[in-house]
Design a protein around this motif. Structure first.
Motif, PDB file in Angstrom:
ATOM      1  N   LEU A   1      40.095  32.592  45.002  1.00  0.00           N
ATOM      2  CA  LEU A   1      40.786  31.329  45.274  1.00  0.00           C
ATOM      3  C   LEU A   1      41.864  31.519  46.340  1.00  0.00           C
ATOM      4  N   ALA A   2      42.516  32.684  46.340  1.00  0.00           N
ATOM      5  CA  ALA A   2      43.506  32.975  47.382  1.00  0.00           C
ATOM      6  C   ALA A   2      42.835  33.036  48.753  1.00  0.00           C
TER       7      ALA A   2
ATOM      8  N   PHE B   1      45.186  41.907  53.380  1.00  0.00           N
ATOM      9  CA  PHE B   1      45.483  43.083  52.551  1.00  0.00           C
ATOM     10  C   PHE B   1      46.819  42.886  51.820  1.00  0.00           C
ATOM     11  N   TYR B   2      47.797  42.411  52.574  1.00  0.00           N
ATOM     12  CA  TYR B   2      49.143  42.179  52.014  1.00  0.00           C
ATOM     13  C   TYR B   2      49.079  41.135  50.908  1.00  0.00           C
ATOM     14  N   ILE B   3      48.409  40.015  51.192  1.00  0.00           N
ATOM     15  CA  ILE B   3      48.278  38.941  50.204  1.00  0.00           C
ATOM     16  C   ILE B   3      47.588  39.457  48.945  1.00  0.00           C
ATOM     17  N   GLY B   4      46.495  40.186  49.133  1.00  0.00           N
ATOM     18  CA  GLY B   4      45.747  40.699  47.996  1.00  0.00           C
ATOM     19  C   GLY B   4      46.525  41.717  47.188  1.00  0.00           C
TER      20      GLY B   4
ATOM     21  N   SER C   1      35.333  32.277  46.561  1.00  0.00           N
ATOM     22  CA  SER C   1      35.901  31.784  47.832  1.00  0.00           C
ATOM     23  C   SER C   1      35.073  30.638  48.392  1.00  0.00           C
ATOM     24  N   GLY C   2      33.908  30.388  47.790  1.00  0.00           N
ATOM     25  CA  GLY C   2      33.060  29.292  48.239  1.00  0.00           C
ATOM     26  C   GLY C   2      32.427  29.570  49.589  1.00  0.00           C
TER      27      GLY C   2
END
Length: 452
Positions: free
Chosen positions: A240-241, A339-342, A406-407
């Motif tokens: 979703l992110a 990478f940072y977000i994850g 993520s669709g």
């Protein structure tokens, strides 16, 4: 018959080795220069924080550089993907120096962007140039461009196997072109060795030893069932992110284009938004790559692998910073911010799920990237190359789950749908049924941006 077939195979392998070698060497050298310059620019900004106030002016410079010299280079990675799928205008030689320069400018003045886009475009541009020199036909040129993507991606992250698989997998959802497998792998390995030969080192990441109870599904397959359930829950959030990130880049770009009719003012507005967000946060943690700490205690990708190394909403702030930066015309790439977000989202989820911090940071690191680029195989191998093979099963579960959730969206609008991820969407089903009569499905994913 078999003897002649193997003779032909050996001949083709030698041919592609000869063709790919100079491309990989030049790409690896260019990536080494780029990584060195990028490191210098980022650390120079650390010591001169006032440079952030010049970000709007830097955006104007980038806009006019592409307006005056860019030709069709503005399309970036999408241009390379389009050229591999169907020969068009061609990839200009100016793409490599232009993206290198503008990415350095973006990071020097504090834009939140990545570096994979630059590496891929450098590799693709160099590959296209050699393709013209070698007078390759269209089919061989496509293979050469794929090898260029592999060389750039593998070299910039120090993950040669991932680079090769990424180059094959990123072109379309549901299809991999194996005819470019050997050239892509050769190019990625040689480019990565070249970067190392220039003395450039990549950031090392580490998953701590995890003490946990293992419940056996069978005598041959030891699996912690509770941990797997937690990984699946987290992977849904990672997917979703990815969906949010891809949609925000598209929507912000559309909104800025409608609200600001004077195009060169769009990067000015984007730069001012980044400055305003930085003042709201009271720190510069979400600027640039987010790999090296600007000060002790700064939130970075490595810090996210430790308890307390990220704030609850770090992943969302980085999403806002990066989508604003890229949508307003600054250059670089999306992958390192992903990478940072994850990693920061994994850090947050590990606390909510009472799970190992470093493991979930690593899972987020690769899974958000998998969802945003629709490359679950490549990201699974990236987890193995970066973090070791002990948790390969969990890497695969996280990447494939995030990929599904993520669709049919993604950060590369030129990416096409060959085989849908699922049959639940009526629009996808109708396209798939109609295409079966023609024998293929060839739909750009940009049509499904930010749709549920």
């Amino acid at each position: 018959m078999k003897k002649f077939e193997h003779y032909s195979i050996i001949k083709q392998l030698l041919r592609w080795t000869i063709l790919v070698f100079p491309i990989a060497i030049l790409t690896g050298s260019a990536i080494a220069l780029f990584l060195w310059l990028l490191n210098q620019a980022i650390h120079y900004r650390f010591g001169h924080q006032w440079l952030l106030f010049l970000l709007p002016a830097a955006g104007i410079v980038i806009y006019f550089l592409y307006r005056l010299f860019g030709k069709n280079s503005e399309k970036g990675n999408n241009l390379i993907i389009d050229e591999i799928r169907e020969h068009g205008e061609g990839i200009p030689k100016r793409m490599a120096p232009l993206i290198l320069l503008t990415t350095i400018i973006t990071h020097l003045f504090g834009g939140s962007a990545g570096r994979e886009g630059t590496a891929v475009q450098i590799g693709g541009s160099i590959a296209a140039m050699f393709g013209r020199w070698f007078r390759l036909n269209e089919s061989d040129t496509r293979v050469m461009l794929t090898a260029g993507i592999a060389a750039g991606f593998g070299a910039v992250f120090g993950t040669p196997l991932t680079g090769a698989i990424f180059a094959l997998e990123v072109l379309a959802i549901g299809s991999i072109r194996y005819n470019a497998l050997f050239p892509a792998l050769m190019a990625s390995i040689i480019a990565d060795i070249t970067v190392a030969a220039w003395g450039i080192h990549h950031t090392a990441y580490h998953i701590d030893i995890i003490p946990h109870q293992i419940y056996f599904m069978s005598d041959l397959l030891p699996v912690d069932l509770l941990l797997i359930i937690k990984v699946i829950v987290a992977a849904i959030a990672f997917g979703l992110a990815s969906f949010i990130f891809s949609g925000m880049v598209h929507e912000i770009k559309v909104i800025l284009g409608k609200v600001i009719p004077i195009k060169w003012l769009i990067p000015v507005a984007g730069g001012m938004i980044i400055i305003g967000l930085t003042y709201i946060n009271g720190n510069q943690d979400y600027l640039s790559l987010g790999v090296d700490p600007q000060y002790p205690g700064a939130i970075t990708i490595p810090s996210a692998f430790h308890a307390g190394g990220a704030d609850t909403w770090s992943w969302l702030w980085k999403t806002i910073y990066t989508t604003t930066t890229l949508a307003s015309g600054f250059k670089g790439g999306e992958v390192t911010p992903l990478f940072y977000i994850g990693a920061t989202l994994g850090n947050t989820l590990s606390q909510l799920l009472n799970a190992p911090v470093s493991l979930f940071a690593a899972l987020g690191f690769i899974a958000v990237f998998a969802g945003a680029t629709n490359t679950p195989l490549a990201c699974t191998f990236m987890g193995i190359e970066l973090f070791g093979g002990e948790y390969a099963l969990l890497f695969a579960i996280a990447c494939f789950t995030a990929y599904l959730f993520s669709g049919h969206s993604g950060i590369y609008s030129a990416q096409t749908i060959i085989v849908p991820k699922f049959e639940g969407s009526p629009e996808i089903n109708n396209l798939h049924e109609a295409s079966q009569k023609r024998g293929y499905l060839h739909t750009k994913i940009s049509k499904y941006k930010f749709r549920s």
